[in-house]
Enzyme design. Structure first.
Site, PDB file in Angstrom:
ATOM      1  N   LYS A  70      62.251  45.074  28.839  1.00 26.14           N
ATOM      2  CA  LYS A  70      62.483  46.480  28.511  1.00 26.14           C
ATOM      3  C   LYS A  70      63.242  47.153  29.638  1.00 26.14           C
ATOM      4  O   LYS A  70      62.869  47.044  30.810  1.00 26.14           O
ATOM      5  CB  LYS A  70      61.151  47.216  28.289  1.00 26.14           C
ATOM      6  N   ASP A  80      64.693  51.284  26.042  1.00 31.27           N
ATOM      7  CA  ASP A  80      63.650  52.293  25.889  1.00 31.27           C
ATOM      8  C   ASP A  80      64.133  53.634  26.443  1.00 31.27           C
ATOM      9  O   ASP A  80      63.775  54.030  27.545  1.00 31.27           O
ATOM     10  CB  ASP A  80      62.395  51.808  26.629  1.00 31.27           C
ATOM     11  N   LYS A 119      64.111  56.549  24.335  1.00 29.77           N
ATOM     12  CA  LYS A 119      63.385  57.600  23.605  1.00 29.77           C
ATOM     13  C   LYS A 119      64.303  58.755  23.208  1.00 29.77           C
ATOM     14  O   LYS A 119      64.048  59.930  23.542  1.00 29.77           O
ATOM     15  CB  LYS A 119      62.220  58.125  24.445  1.00 29.77           C
ATOM     16  N   ASP A 166      66.890  64.525  20.324  1.00 24.65           N
ATOM     17  CA  ASP A 166      67.928  65.553  20.387  1.00 24.65           C
ATOM     18  C   ASP A 166      68.232  65.973  18.957  1.00 24.65           C
ATOM     19  O   ASP A 166      67.527  65.593  18.025  1.00 24.65           O
ATOM     20  CB  ASP A 166      69.177  64.986  21.094  1.00 24.65           C
ATOM     21  N   THR A 226      51.492  57.255  26.229  1.00 20.40           N
ATOM     22  CA  THR A 226      50.152  56.773  26.577  1.00 20.40           C
ATOM     23  C   THR A 226      49.584  57.454  27.818  1.00 20.40           C
ATOM     24  O   THR A 226      48.415  57.268  28.149  1.00 20.40           O
ATOM     25  CB  THR A 226      50.158  55.251  26.793  1.00 20.40           C
ATOM     26  N   ARG A 264      46.906  46.260  30.031  1.00 18.96           N
ATOM     27  CA  ARG A 264      46.549  45.826  31.372  1.00 18.96           C
ATOM     28  C   ARG A 264      45.543  44.674  31.287  1.00 18.96           C
ATOM     29  O   ARG A 264      44.616  44.742  30.472  1.00 18.96           O
ATOM     30  CB  ARG A 264      45.876  46.970  32.161  1.00 18.96           C
ATOM     31  N   ARG A 301      53.830  46.550  35.553  1.00 19.74           N
ATOM     32  CA  ARG A 301      53.365  46.243  36.898  1.00 19.74           C
ATOM     33  C   ARG A 301      52.433  45.038  37.007  1.00 19.74           C
ATOM     34  O   ARG A 301      52.507  44.312  38.000  1.00 19.74           O
ATOM     35  CB  ARG A 301      52.715  47.499  37.512  1.00 19.74           C
TER      36      ARG A 301
END
Length: 234
Positions: free
Chosen positions: A33, A60, A62, A65, A117, A178, A208
């Site tokens: 991504k 990604d 988003k 508009d 999220t 995670r 991460r």
């Protein structure tokens, strides 16, 4: 694997970091991504490099508009050859429909973000948005499906009910994933890879826990094994 379920979030400030990590990864084991920070820093040239290495790219950005602007942005993204793009469902029906018209159904996957999220009930209250996060996500997902998009981004905690409501053909992409022993960072509505897949998620966006692991390859393998275990037992 022919359809890897993990999308590694390349949330880096420049192309060098992203290319250094992806040089270690096998594109048959994951997709990648590219979000706002990295795309702003590195641009379409990085997308070309990643695809040249065999990676399918989720762009990604988003888009949110007026309908015409979003439609044109979607066409430009499709021209890059990326695997998936997204828009924000809060742009409303006309914007979502314009995006759908701009993206051929048999080309790039087109999904919509429901609710970030990182957002909780207090955030919705402050914005004056009616309903709890669960209700808002479901409302936006139904709107997205009605406009003909391929799926939504949602929290893994919302995936189970969305899968039941939206049916098997609607794509659910879940960030906020995670491992059980990992830090939550700035995510609020999170879940483990195992739980996300059990809840009906199709693709898991994981950043991460992989990108900052001491051994990203081993972590990716561990997470894929966990996903395969769940899918094979179902």
């Amino acid at each position: 694997m022919s359809d890897p379920r993990i999308i590694v979030a390349l949330d880096f400030p420049n192309a060098e970091y992203a290319l250094s990590l992806t040089a270690k990864l096998d594109p048959t084991w994951c997709r990648v991504k590219v979000g706002k920070e990295l795309f702003t820093a590195a641009g379409p040239h990085l997308i070309e490099k990643l695809m040249g290495k065999g990676f399918e790219v989720f762009l990604d950005l988003k888009f949110h508009d007026i309908p015409g602007t979003v439609a044109n942005a979607c066409r430009a993204a499709v021209a890059l050859g990326v695997w998936m793009i997204n828009v924000h469902a809060l742009g409303g029906r006309r914007m979502l429909s314009a995006a759908r018209e701009a993206v051929p159904p048999d080309s790039t996957k087109l999904i919509a973000v429901t609710l970030l999220t990182s957002m909780e009930q207090c955030d919705l209250d402050e914005l004056g948005v009616n309903g709890d996060p669960h209700d808002v996500v479901q409302r936006l997902a139904l709107l997205t499906q009605d406009c003909g998009l391929d799926g939504v981004v949602c929290s893994p905690r919302e995936a189970a009910e969305l899968r039941e409501v939206m049916g098997p053909g609607f794509c659910l992409v879940t960030p906020g994933v995670r491992p059980a022993d990992a830090s939550l960072d700035d995510q609020k509505r999170v879940s483990s890879p195992r739980q996300a897949i059990q809840n009906g998620a199709d693709y898991l966006v994981i950043g991460r826990p992989i990108t900052q692991a001491s051994d990203p390859v081993s972590m990716l393998r561990r997470l894929n094994d966990e996903i395969d275990e769940v899918r094979n037992s179902s």
